[in-house]
Design an enzyme around this catalytic site. Structure first.
Site, short mmCIF file in Angstrom:
data_model
loop_
_atom_site.label_atom_id
_atom_site.label_comp_id
_atom_site.label_asym_id
_atom_site.label_seq_id
_atom_site.Cartn_x
_atom_site.Cartn_y
_atom_site.Cartn_z
N HIS A 121 37.63 60.77 72.40
CA HIS A 121 37.28 60.07 71.16
C HIS A 121 36.45 58.84 71.52
O HIS A 121 36.59 58.28 72.61
CB HIS A 121 38.58 59.65 70.45
CG HIS A 121 38.42 59.11 69.07
ND1 HIS A 121 38.00 57.81 68.83
CD2 HIS A 121 38.64 59.66 67.85
CE1 HIS A 121 37.98 57.60 67.53
NE2 HIS A 121 38.35 58.70 66.90
N ASP A 198 45.28 58.12 75.94
CA ASP A 198 45.07 58.03 74.50
C ASP A 198 46.05 59.02 73.86
O ASP A 198 45.84 60.23 73.91
CB ASP A 198 43.62 58.38 74.16
CG ASP A 198 43.36 58.40 72.65
OD1 ASP A 198 44.31 58.20 71.87
OD2 ASP A 198 42.19 58.62 72.27
N GLN A 201 46.72 61.58 69.19
CA GLN A 201 46.96 62.91 68.64
C GLN A 201 48.19 63.59 69.24
O GLN A 201 48.50 64.73 68.88
CB GLN A 201 45.73 63.80 68.89
CG GLN A 201 44.48 63.33 68.19
CD GLN A 201 44.56 63.43 66.68
OE1 GLN A 201 45.38 64.15 66.13
NE2 GLN A 201 43.71 62.69 65.98
N LYS A 224 48.84 58.07 61.91
CA LYS A 224 48.78 59.51 62.17
C LYS A 224 50.18 60.12 62.34
O LYS A 224 50.31 61.33 62.50
CB LYS A 224 47.94 59.79 63.43
CG LYS A 224 46.48 59.38 63.31
CD LYS A 224 45.71 59.71 64.58
CE LYS A 224 44.33 59.10 64.59
NZ LYS A 224 43.43 59.67 63.59
N CYS A 364 34.14 61.54 65.61
CA CYS A 364 34.10 60.44 66.60
C CYS A 364 34.14 61.00 68.03
O CYS A 364 34.84 60.49 68.90
CB CYS A 364 35.26 59.47 66.38
SG CYS A 364 35.14 58.54 64.86
#
Length: 409
Positions: A121, A198, A201, A224, A364
């Protein structure tokens, strides 16, 4: 896991869009919020809205207890060694910028290397570009396999003794790829590099144990994972956070301020300048309570089932390109796709007319789009409140889309 029982906690799903029942398939962008989170936010603002830490009055004490209690929940949620390793931020983007600016700026030199991947991302690309320019370090990309996965052999070839930072997303927001973070962290540490993850997700969809992964930093966002917008988390091993300079300066993060010099509070508060995101943190705590009550293993299994069903149904549509691994066991609960000769924005517009919400664009992830040889894609992403019936409606909508544009052209 009874989806009917779960869906009743999400009032936003019980509505029509364009005269059709809402089918929400955009949770990778932001998830919907259960009533438990909504009511927690309302209770804070109705009953004990106050600033934290500095006040000695009753409302201030209750707000502080709620805020710091949320930090404890996050710490247990990811199995951090201590609450001191949990910093509240505005989101995963801010958290990754903190690592790049505060750690990277002081620990990178000319000739050092930062390793990331093509699937990242933008929030896990641009901060490293900027710190590389500032320090003279080199930004390197590990190549991807044909299906978009990362080979550990390629990772071993890319990471060298000059590598100081490896920063990889745990789950791709485009390909659905689930990266072997524990193995990648081992490779990074064998070469003396730190491992940044990261987790935007992954944290909403699977159980994360930072000690088992042995990552040095982890970033994720509350919105999220059923929580409010504007709140996120940076986890960092205490040994690194303790030696990092603050990202922002001002009130709340100080110990003593003189005319020429100042000193900082202890961890984690030295990284939380100004009035913190109080309601957001308390709401995130409520979201964690909800997710743990449902069970992260149940959520992950449900999403794998939905992904497998979606891949099966969507693969039957002629002219459909699906990106990422074809094996549903190798991917998370999202499917990114294109229909031949139809722009993804047009796909999303027609689906919206059917009450179906999907995401269209570059997500993104422009370097990944270039790698995929696609200017943009459409994406359907699933969460704990989605059903196979939602996917059936998506497939019906895609068939209508294809037929519509076939008639037009």
């Amino acid at each position: 896991m009874d989806i009917r029982d779960i869906r009743q906690y999400f009032p936003i799903l019980d509505q029509e869009v364009n005269g059709k029942p809402l089918v929400y398939l955009d949770s990778a962008a932001t998830s919907q919020k259960p009533v438990q989170v909504i009511e927690t936010l309302e209770k804070y603002y109705r009953e004990y809205n106050s600033n934290v830490h500095r006040g000695v009055h009753t409302l201030g004490t209750r707000a502080t207890d709620g805020y710091e209690g949320a930090r404890e929940k996050v710490s247990k949620f990811i199995n951090a060694k201590s609450f001191e390793e949990v910093v509240f931020t505005r989101g995963a983007t801010t958290a990754l910028n903190m690592v790049a600016s505060s750690y990277g700026r002081d620990n990178l030199r000319e000739g050092d290397e930062i390793v990331i991947s093509y699937m990242e991302h933008h929030a896990n690309i641009i901060p490293w570009q900027q710190v590389a320019k500032l320090t003279g370090a080199t930004l390197k990309y590990v190549p991807l396999q044909e299906d978009g996965t990362i080979s550990l052999d390629d990772m071993r070839e890319t990471v060298t003794t000059n590598t100081k930072i490896v920063s990889i997303m745990q789950v791709s927001n485009v390909l659905g790829v689930m990266n072997p973070i524990k193995d990648i962290a081992k490779i990074a540490h064998e070469h003396g590099a730190i491992m940044v993850v990261d987790g935007a997700q992954s944290a909403p969809h699977m159980k994360i144990d930072v000690q088992d992964l042995d990552c040095d930093f982890l970033a994720f966002s509350g919105h999220k994972m059923c929580g409010p917008t504007g709140i996120g988390v940076l986890y960092g091993k205490k040994q690194y956070l303790a030696n990092m300079e603050p990202f922002e300066f001002g009130g709340e993060m100080i110990d003593f301020v003189g005319l020429q010099e100042s000193t900082w509070k202890e961890l984690p508060w030295k990284f939380e300048a100004g009035t913190p995101i109080i309601a957001g943190a308390i709401g995130l705590g409520a979201a964690i309570d909800f997710l743990e009550e449902v069970g992260l293993s149940n959520i992950e299994a449900h999403e794998h089932k939905l992904a497998a069903y979606a891949l099966e149904r969507m693969s039957q549509i002629e002219g459909m390109t699906i990106y990422g691994p074809k094996d549903p066991n190798k991917r998370a609960g999202l499917v990114t796709f294109n229909i031949d000769d139809v722009h993804p924005h047009d796909v999303a517009t027609v689906l919206d007319a059917e009450g179906i919400a999907v995401r269209a664009g570059h997500h993104c992830a422009q370097p990944l789009m270039k790698w995929l040889k696609a200017s943009a894609t459409a994406r359907a992403s699933f969460y704990l409140y989605n059903t196979e019936e939602d996917i059936d409606k998506l497939v019906e909508g895609l068939v209508k889309t294809k037929e519509y544009f076939s008639d037009v052209f």
